[in-house]
Motif scaffolding. Structure first.
Motif, PDB file in Angstrom:
ATOM      1  N   ASP A  14     -18.537   5.346  -1.185  1.00  0.00           N
ATOM      2  CA  ASP A  14     -18.501   4.082  -0.725  1.00  0.00           C
ATOM      3  C   ASP A  14     -19.990   2.904  -1.316  1.00  0.00           C
ATOM      4  O   ASP A  14     -19.947   2.164  -0.549  1.00  0.00           O
ATOM      5  CB  ASP A  14     -18.205   4.165   0.419  1.00  0.00           C
ATOM      6  CG  ASP A  14     -17.274   4.346   1.268  1.00  0.00           C
ATOM      7  OD1 ASP A  14     -16.558   4.992   0.219  1.00  0.00           O
ATOM      8  OD2 ASP A  14     -17.741   5.215   2.354  1.00  0.00           O
ATOM      9  N   PHE A  31     -22.489   6.205   8.268  1.00  0.00           N
ATOM     10  CA  PHE A  31     -21.463   7.311   9.281  1.00  0.00           C
ATOM     11  C   PHE A  31     -22.281   7.514  10.355  1.00  0.00           C
ATOM     12  O   PHE A  31     -23.164   6.721  11.296  1.00  0.00           O
ATOM     13  CB  PHE A  31     -20.898   9.037   8.985  1.00  0.00           C
ATOM     14  CG  PHE A  31     -19.936   8.094   7.652  1.00  0.00           C
ATOM     15  CD1 PHE A  31     -18.934   7.866   7.418  1.00  0.00           C
ATOM     16  CD2 PHE A  31     -20.796   8.109   6.111  1.00  0.00           C
ATOM     17  CE1 PHE A  31     -18.011   7.384   6.487  1.00  0.00           C
ATOM     18  CE2 PHE A  31     -19.984   7.861   5.076  1.00  0.00           C
ATOM     19  CZ  PHE A  31     -18.592   7.442   5.510  1.00  0.00           C
ATOM     20  N   TYR A  74     -19.298   2.968   8.023  1.00  0.00           N
ATOM     21  CA  TYR A  74     -18.699   2.819   6.551  1.00  0.00           C
ATOM     22  C   TYR A  74     -18.943   1.683   5.222  1.00  0.00           C
ATOM     23  O   TYR A  74     -18.460   0.344   6.638  1.00  0.00           O
ATOM     24  CB  TYR A  74     -17.250   3.069   7.399  1.00  0.00           C
ATOM     25  CG  TYR A  74     -16.751   3.521   7.877  1.00  0.00           C
ATOM     26  CD1 TYR A  74     -16.868   4.219   8.780  1.00  0.00           C
ATOM     27  CD2 TYR A  74     -14.857   3.837   7.765  1.00  0.00           C
ATOM     28  CE1 TYR A  74     -16.572   6.196   9.430  1.00  0.00           C
ATOM     29  CE2 TYR A  74     -14.046   4.823   8.258  1.00  0.00           C
ATOM     30  CZ  TYR A  74     -14.960   6.040   9.148  1.00  0.00           C
ATOM     31  OH  TYR A  74     -14.283   6.794  10.081  1.00  0.00           O
ATOM     32  N   ALA A  75     -18.572   1.957   5.322  1.00  0.00           N
ATOM     33  CA  ALA A  75     -18.557   1.310   3.899  1.00  0.00           C
ATOM     34  C   ALA A  75     -19.347  -0.217   3.267  1.00  0.00           C
ATOM     35  O   ALA A  75     -18.114  -0.865   3.400  1.00  0.00           O
ATOM     36  CB  ALA A  75     -16.597   1.221   2.773  1.00  0.00           C
ATOM     37  N   ASP A 125     -14.222  -1.506   5.731  1.00  0.00           N
ATOM     38  CA  ASP A 125     -14.690  -1.639   4.077  1.00  0.00           C
ATOM     39  C   ASP A 125     -14.499  -3.394   3.884  1.00  0.00           C
ATOM     40  O   ASP A 125     -13.929  -3.679   2.522  1.00  0.00           O
ATOM     41  CB  ASP A 125     -13.458  -1.747   4.103  1.00  0.00           C
ATOM     42  CG  ASP A 125     -13.658  -0.047   2.934  1.00  0.00           C
ATOM     43  OD1 ASP A 125     -13.726   0.502   4.108  1.00  0.00           O
ATOM     44  OD2 ASP A 125     -12.350   0.854   2.467  1.00  0.00           O
ATOM     45  N   GLU A 175      -7.668   0.099   0.342  1.00  0.00           N
ATOM     46  CA  GLU A 175      -8.688  -0.194   0.695  1.00  0.00           C
ATOM     47  C   GLU A 175      -9.980  -0.510   0.061  1.00  0.00           C
ATOM     48  O   GLU A 175      -9.448  -1.040  -1.354  1.00  0.00           O
ATOM     49  CB  GLU A 175      -9.275   1.265   2.278  1.00  0.00           C
ATOM     50  CG  GLU A 175      -9.871   2.242   1.231  1.00  0.00           C
ATOM     51  CD  GLU A 175      -9.146   3.048   1.707  1.00  0.00           C
ATOM     52  OE1 GLU A 175      -9.340   3.308   3.004  1.00  0.00           O
ATOM     53  OE2 GLU A 175      -9.346   4.623   0.991  1.00  0.00           O
ATOM     54  N   THR A 195      -9.382   8.343   0.102  1.00  0.00           N
ATOM     55  CA  THR A 195     -10.251   9.173  -0.541  1.00  0.00           C
ATOM     56  C   THR A 195     -10.616  10.599  -1.358  1.00  0.00           C
ATOM     57  O   THR A 195     -11.603  11.105  -1.710  1.00  0.00           O
ATOM     58  CB  THR A 195     -11.749   8.929   0.524  1.00  0.00           C
ATOM     59  OG1 THR A 195     -12.826   8.333  -0.019  1.00  0.00           O
ATOM     60  CG2 THR A 195     -12.212   9.681   1.854  1.00  0.00           C
ATOM     61  N   HIS A 199      -6.749   9.534  -4.590  1.00  0.00           N
ATOM     62  CA  HIS A 199      -8.037   8.432  -5.127  1.00  0.00           C
ATOM     63  C   HIS A 199      -7.931   7.193  -6.144  1.00  0.00           C
ATOM     64  O   HIS A 199      -7.658   8.667  -7.519  1.00  0.00           O
ATOM     65  CB  HIS A 199      -9.356   8.956  -4.798  1.00  0.00           C
ATOM     66  CG  HIS A 199     -10.131   7.450  -4.734  1.00  0.00           C
ATOM     67  ND1 HIS A 199     -11.139   7.489  -4.046  1.00  0.00           N
ATOM     68  CD2 HIS A 199      -9.657   6.837  -3.206  1.00  0.00           C
ATOM     69  CE1 HIS A 199     -11.871   6.607  -2.856  1.00  0.00           C
ATOM     70  NE2 HIS A 199     -10.665   5.959  -3.033  1.00  0.00           N
ATOM     71  N   HIS A 236     -13.167   4.233  -4.572  1.00  0.00           N
ATOM     72  CA  HIS A 236     -14.364   2.692  -3.578  1.00  0.00           C
ATOM     73  C   HIS A 236     -14.934   2.077  -5.060  1.00  0.00           C
ATOM     74  O   HIS A 236     -16.397   3.012  -4.876  1.00  0.00           O
ATOM     75  CB  HIS A 236     -14.573   4.009  -2.543  1.00  0.00           C
ATOM     76  CG  HIS A 236     -15.214   2.604  -1.961  1.00  0.00           C
ATOM     77  ND1 HIS A 236     -14.475   2.281  -0.371  1.00  0.00           N
ATOM     78  CD2 HIS A 236     -16.496   1.246  -1.554  1.00  0.00           C
ATOM     79  CE1 HIS A 236     -14.968   1.694   0.533  1.00  0.00           C
ATOM     80  NE2 HIS A 236     -16.502   1.152  -0.877  1.00  0.00           N
ATOM     81  N   LEU A 252     -17.440   6.056  -5.979  1.00  0.00           N
ATOM     82  CA  LEU A 252     -17.900   7.374  -5.247  1.00  0.00           C
ATOM     83  C   LEU A 252     -16.890   8.854  -6.315  1.00  0.00           C
ATOM     84  O   LEU A 252     -16.311   8.396  -6.460  1.00  0.00           O
ATOM     85  CB  LEU A 252     -17.427   7.576  -3.985  1.00  0.00           C
ATOM     86  CG  LEU A 252     -15.271   7.615  -3.509  1.00  0.00           C
ATOM     87  CD1 LEU A 252     -15.379   8.086  -3.294  1.00  0.00           C
ATOM     88  CD2 LEU A 252     -16.231   7.276  -1.813  1.00  0.00           C
ATOM     89  N   ARG A 267     -18.714  13.132  -0.566  1.00  0.00           N
ATOM     90  CA  ARG A 267     -19.024  12.148  -1.650  1.00  0.00           C
ATOM     91  C   ARG A 267     -19.787  11.265  -2.431  1.00  0.00           C
ATOM     92  O   ARG A 267     -20.864  11.130  -1.373  1.00  0.00           O
ATOM     93  CB  ARG A 267     -18.005  10.919  -1.133  1.00  0.00           C
ATOM     94  CG  ARG A 267     -16.593  11.489  -0.683  1.00  0.00           C
ATOM     95  CD  ARG A 267     -15.953  10.535  -0.223  1.00  0.00           C
ATOM     96  NE  ARG A 267     -16.623  10.656   0.925  1.00  0.00           N
ATOM     97  CZ  ARG A 267     -16.341   8.931   1.947  1.00  0.00           C
ATOM     98  NH1 ARG A 267     -15.104   8.581   1.512  1.00  0.00           N
ATOM     99  NH2 ARG A 267     -16.535   8.896   2.762  1.00  0.00           N
TER     100      ARG A 267
HETATM  101  C1  6LW Z   1     -13.719   4.616   3.319  1.00  0.00           C
HETATM  102  C2  6LW Z   1     -13.096   4.125   2.770  1.00  0.00           C
HETATM  103  C3  6LW Z   1     -13.123   4.926   2.066  1.00  0.00           C
HETATM  104  O1  6LW Z   1     -14.013   3.346   4.900  1.00  0.00           O
HETATM  105  O2  6LW Z   1     -13.601   6.422   3.042  1.00  0.00           O
HETATM  106  O3  6LW Z   1     -13.175   5.842  -0.336  1.00  0.00           O
HETATM  107  C4  6LW Z   1     -14.012   5.380   4.212  1.00  0.00           C
HETATM  108  N1  6LW Z   1     -12.834   4.933   0.559  1.00  0.00           N
HETATM  109  O4  6LW Z   1     -12.827   3.131   1.780  1.00  0.00           O
HETATM  110  C5  6LW Z   1     -14.946   5.983   4.496  1.00  0.00           C
HETATM  111  O5  6LW Z   1     -16.578   7.060   3.580  1.00  0.00           O
END
Ligand code: 6LW
Length: 506
Positions: A14, A31, A74-75, A125, A175, A195, A199, A236, A252, A267
């Motif tokens: 991300d 995370f 996250y993100a 996000d 997202e 993801t 994706h 992302h 990613l 990722r």
């Molecule tokens: C993130 C979402 C995603 O919030 O995975 O690849 C989730 N994208 O946008 C967690 O990384």
């Protein structure tokens, strides 16, 4: 010049990017690991050096325990405006108090960031967009699609009504939104398809900030789905314009192997050249992200001092731990001590299979082929005491070699935990107080050995890489190489001292 993807290897997903003069900054998700939100710096977009974290104090973040690799930070999005860096992000935690969307800010991205400012709004996000008139806007996700609301940084809150901008092209999980303005158009870039392997990056634009937004006819503008390319799951992304007017994206992607495809490094962050000479940006090789790109357009200044993330050595003598080290969940300072002999871990009563606060430090595995060596002093006397070296996806998926005390004495063990299956596969009687442990990895196996008194290495055991992949045991993260101590029911009386840690990736 040719450059290789990923530009930031290991579990750094991300990515979000911003530029200040000749300096580029990237942040990533983190995370359940702490410190949170690594901050990277580069001048050439290819070589990245970690300069800090946005979240370094327990007061900034409360991580909930128990959900494997799919909660916490996250993100993030990083933006710079009038001397201030903003980082907006979600702490995903089942709606518990002190979680959700928040931002922190700083004038020095390598230094300390502010306390969190919570925004009390739905979705994940989050992103920030500064319009030409200086007003700032927040974008995020909702069940209706991507929404926009004005953000008042002076008072630290969202104001006005939320407006839904776009729900994407129909793919799952619209997202990862970011807004950009170019030639009088507002461009909204998002990810869809999830993801994983579907994706994709899609775009829409409007003459008005609040819409209506029209999708690009060439959507998805970037994807590697259903293609036999070495990098998969790309998406992302975030865009940046360099000082020469050229555009770049960070996104990613995963380096998969085997069949069906799996990945164990999480990722990773890729760099994609973008041609935005037309109405819509063209990403990479006609929308595909390659392992290697050839371009003459990279910003010229190179950062040779940060050129290698391939090897790492730590004797734990520095008063500040290296930025590559993480704890799981919020750290409990009483479990860690820096001593003249090395890093000292005071194991609590937990087991390594507990999703809980542990005396544990880990670094991301950043190469498929790697070799880690560490020295451990652990004269364990109390039954249950354990300390060792682990390859760790999460508390339910890990392999380790450890010194362990059972009711008959001190042992050297090799254990594998794969979901609810747990097996000690090798137990050797072991007299000495200390041991040198080695972990080697490739695409097939993780192999653990120890050094015998005569200096020769003896294998303790090995386990398949495939059971420590995201597809088998994880969610959003990749593997960590961890050092730990735990008492397995009773707090440890013996401290575990780790020294001379070395990691070499190939
Ligand atoms: C993130 C979402 C995603 O919030 O995975 O690849 C989730 N994208 O946008 C967690 O990384």
């Amino acid at each position: 010049m040719k450059y290789q993807n990923p530009v930031i290897t290991g579990c750094y997903p991300d990515p979000s990017i911003c530029r200040v003069g000749d300096d580029y900054y990237v942040v990533n998700s983190s995370f359940e690991f702490f410190p949170g939100v690594p901050v990277w710096h580069s001048r050439d977009l290819v070589h990245w050096e970690q300069i800090g974290h946005c979240i370094t104090r327990n007061s900034q973040l409360k991580l909930i325990k128990g959900r494997m690799n799919n909660s916490g930070i996250y993100a993030p999005t990083i933006r710079y405006h009038e001397g201030i860096f903003y980082m907006v992000v979600t702490n995903v935690a089942n709606g518990e108090e002190g979680t959700g969307n928040f931002y922190v800010w700083t004038k020095d991205p390598a230094g300390e960031w502010s306390e969190p400012v919570f925004l009390n709004t739905e979705g994940i996000d989050p992103s920030i967009f500064f319009d030409d008139d200086g007003r700032a806007y927040y974008t995020g996700t909702s069940s209706a699609g991507i929404y926009l609301r004005e953000i008042d940084f002076k008072n630290g809150k969202l104001v006005g009504e939320a407006v839904t901008l776009w729900a994407g092209t129909g793919g799952a999980y619209p997202e990862g939104p970011h807004l950009y303005k170019r030639n009088g158009w507002y461009y909204l870039m998002i990810s869809e398809g999830g993801t994983e392997r579907c994706h994709m990056l899609t775009m829409a634009r409007s003459k008005n900030l609040t819409g209506p937004y029209e999708g690009c006819l060439d959507n998805p503008v970037m994807t590697n789905r259903s293609l036999g390319l070495p990098i998969q799951s790309v998406g992302h992304a975030d865009l940046v314009e360099d000082g020469n007017g050229n555009w770049w994206a960070v996104c990613l992607g995963t380096r998969t192997f085997g069949y069906p495809h799996k990945h164990n490094l999480g990722r990773e962050t890729m760099l994609v050249p973008v041609d935005w000479s037309g109405e819509w940006p063209v990403f990479g090789d006609n929308g595909r992200v390659l392992e290697e790109f050839e371009t003459e357009l990279l910003p010229k200044q190179c950062c040779p001092e940060s050129a290698s993330n391939d090897s790492y050595f730590d004797d734990f003598s520095s008063s500040k731990p290296d930025m590559g080290w993480n704890c799981i969940y919020n750290p409990d300072a009483s479990l860690y001590e820096q001593t003249e002999s090395g890093l000292c871990l005071h194991g609590n009563e937990k087991w390594l299979k507990d999703a809980d606060t542990l005396a544990w430090v880990g670094r991301r595995q950043r190469h498929h082929v790697s070799c880690t060596v560490v020295t451990l002093e652990f004269p364990c006397r109390q039954e249950g005491e354990e300390a060792g070296l682990t390859i760790f996806m999460n508390n339910r998926h890990h392999y380790e070699a450890a010194l362990y005390r059972d009711n008959t004495g001190r042992k050297l063990i090799f254990r594998r935990q794969i979901g609810s299956l747990e097996k000690v596969e090798c137990t050797l009687d072991y007299e000495s107080d200390g041991v040198k442990l080695k972990l080697e990895s490739d695409l097939d196996e993780y192999r653990f050995s120890y050094q015998k008194a005569d200096g020769e290495w003896e294998e303790l055991g090995c386990g398949e890489v495939q059971y420590l992949t995201t597809e088998v045991g994880g969610a959003f993260t990749g593997n960590y190489i961890g050092l730990y101590s735990c008492g397995n029911g009773t707090k440890c009386q013996t401290s575990a001292i780790f020294s001379n840690f070395s990691y070499e990736g190939k």
